[in-house]
Design a protein around this motif. Structure first.
Motif, PDB file in Angstrom:
ATOM      1  N   MET A   1       0.839  -1.184   0.000  1.00 47.83           N
ATOM      2  CA  MET A   1       0.000   0.000   0.000  1.00 47.83           C
ATOM      3  C   MET A   1       0.880   1.241   0.000  1.00 47.83           C
ATOM      4  N   SER A   2       0.716   2.044  -0.998  1.00 48.07           N
ATOM      5  CA  SER A   2       1.542   3.242  -1.069  1.00 48.07           C
ATOM      6  C   SER A   2       1.006   4.338  -0.153  1.00 48.07           C
ATOM      7  N   THR A   3      -0.306   4.403  -0.011  1.00 46.03           N
ATOM      8  CA  THR A   3      -0.872   5.416   0.882  1.00 46.03           C
ATOM      9  C   THR A   3      -1.570   4.709   2.035  1.00 46.03           C
ATOM     10  N   THR A   4      -1.510   5.330   3.189  1.00 40.05           N
ATOM     11  CA  THR A   4      -2.176   4.773   4.352  1.00 40.05           C
ATOM     12  C   THR A   4      -3.670   5.041   4.239  1.00 40.05           C
ATOM     13  N   MET A   5      -4.445   4.025   4.524  1.00 36.41           N
ATOM     14  CA  MET A   5      -5.898   4.179   4.500  1.00 36.41           C
ATOM     15  C   MET A   5      -6.377   4.402   5.913  1.00 36.41           C
ATOM     16  N   THR A   6      -7.183   5.421   6.074  1.00 31.32           N
ATOM     17  CA  THR A   6      -7.763   5.677   7.389  1.00 31.32           C
ATOM     18  C   THR A   6      -9.265   5.481   7.304  1.00 31.32           C
ATOM     19  N   PHE A   7      -9.771   4.853   8.336  1.00 29.59           N
ATOM     20  CA  PHE A   7     -11.194   4.566   8.392  1.00 29.59           C
ATOM     21  C   PHE A   7     -11.764   5.105   9.693  1.00 29.59           C
ATOM     22  N   THR A   8     -13.037   5.453   9.647  1.00 27.55           N
ATOM     23  CA  THR A   8     -13.788   5.782  10.853  1.00 27.55           C
ATOM     24  C   THR A   8     -14.962   4.810  10.901  1.00 27.55           C
ATOM     25  N   PHE A   9     -15.630   4.781  12.023  1.00 27.28           N
ATOM     26  CA  PHE A   9     -16.740   3.852  12.212  1.00 27.28           C
ATOM     27  C   PHE A   9     -17.952   4.617  12.704  1.00 27.28           C
ATOM     28  N   ASP A  64     -13.075   8.312   4.119  1.00 30.32           N
ATOM     29  CA  ASP A  64     -13.394   9.686   3.703  1.00 30.32           C
ATOM     30  C   ASP A  64     -14.889   9.959   3.831  1.00 30.32           C
ATOM     31  N   GLY A  65     -15.496   9.435   4.893  1.00 26.59           N
ATOM     32  CA  GLY A  65     -16.908   9.681   5.168  1.00 26.59           C
ATOM     33  C   GLY A  65     -17.871   8.841   4.350  1.00 26.59           C
ATOM     34  N   VAL A  66     -17.366   8.001   3.463  1.00 23.83           N
ATOM     35  CA  VAL A  66     -18.219   7.185   2.590  1.00 23.83           C
ATOM     36  C   VAL A  66     -18.210   5.739   3.096  1.00 23.83           C
ATOM     37  N   PRO A  67     -19.389   5.102   3.215  1.00 15.18           N
ATOM     38  CA  PRO A  67     -19.410   3.710   3.651  1.00 15.18           C
ATOM     39  C   PRO A  67     -18.518   2.840   2.768  1.00 15.18           C
ATOM     40  N   ALA A  68     -17.599   2.102   3.410  1.00 13.18           N
ATOM     41  CA  ALA A  68     -16.614   1.323   2.672  1.00 13.18           C
ATOM     42  C   ALA A  68     -16.629  -0.157   3.047  1.00 13.18           C
ATOM     43  N   PHE A  69     -17.188  -0.498   4.219  1.00 16.58           N
ATOM     44  CA  PHE A  69     -17.263  -1.903   4.636  1.00 16.58           C
ATOM     45  C   PHE A  69     -18.190  -2.032   5.825  1.00 16.58           C
ATOM     46  N   LEU A  70     -18.560  -3.270   6.113  1.00 14.15           N
ATOM     47  CA  LEU A  70     -19.416  -3.611   7.237  1.00 14.15           C
ATOM     48  C   LEU A  70     -18.590  -4.363   8.264  1.00 14.15           C
ATOM     49  N   MET A  71     -18.812  -4.050   9.514  1.00  7.89           N
ATOM     50  CA  MET A  71     -18.149  -4.745  10.625  1.00  7.89           C
ATOM     51  C   MET A  71     -19.221  -5.138  11.632  1.00  7.89           C
TER      52      MET A  71
END
Length: 178
Positions: A1-9, A64-71
């Protein structure tokens, strides 16, 4: 991964998010989710039941504020694995789902499971994460191993033969540091 991915929940809203979830869980890529034939109402009902359950929780992971996955996380002493293994204090069960995409991002799913695990271990009471993926889901077994899970044994659940696996906080920290 070249860029770090940040997620919020954020907590999943069963009614507001049902259409999005329906598209995710009925897609052929989500076959192991076992909701291929679910109608929108079925998805709403399933997640309303989770929302009302003190032992099972569903969150949307956002990029980035967009739903990306389910946990989902659950107490294995009360859900999913009751009678199938001896839960220990600090055990928490986990499921996650990344949606289908026409533009796959290399490393995305590994970044998601890493974020999910980090989120679970933010709770100091959590000592070990328990998963029970289908024995045939080789892709998720590899992801689980990459974040420190160690398979213990196969178990028979009502809906599938599953690979019971565990990951302690220490195993996770060692795996992600590597």
């Amino acid at each position: 991964m070249s860029t770090t991915m940040t997620f919020t929940f954020r907590p999943l809203d069963p009614l507001r998010d049902a259409e999005l979830l329906h598209a995710w869980v009925t897609h052929p890529k989500a076959a192991f989710w076992m909701m291929q034939d679910a109608k929108l109402e079925d998805v709403e009902r399933a997640y309303m039941e989770i929302a009302a359950d003190e032992h099972h929780h569903a969150l949307l992971g956002l990029r980035d504020g967009v739903p990306a996955f389910l946990m989902e996380h659950y107490d294995p002493a009360h859900r999913e694995l009751v009678g199938l293994y001896e839960p220990q204090p600090g055990d928490i069960g986990m499921h996650f789902l990344t949606p289908p995409t026409d533009t796959p991002v290399h490393g995305f799913t590994k970044a998601v499971i890493t974020a999910v695990m980090a989120r679970l271990f933010e709770d100091p009471a959590v000592r070990r994460v328990v998963v029970e993926p289908d024995v045939h889901n080789k892709a998720v077994h590899a992801l689980n191993a990459a974040v420190g899970f160690v398979p213990e044994r196969e178990i028979q659940k009502p809906e599938k033969k599953a690979l019971l696996s565990f990951c302690t906080r220490e195993q996770f920290e060692k795996a992600v540091a590597a």
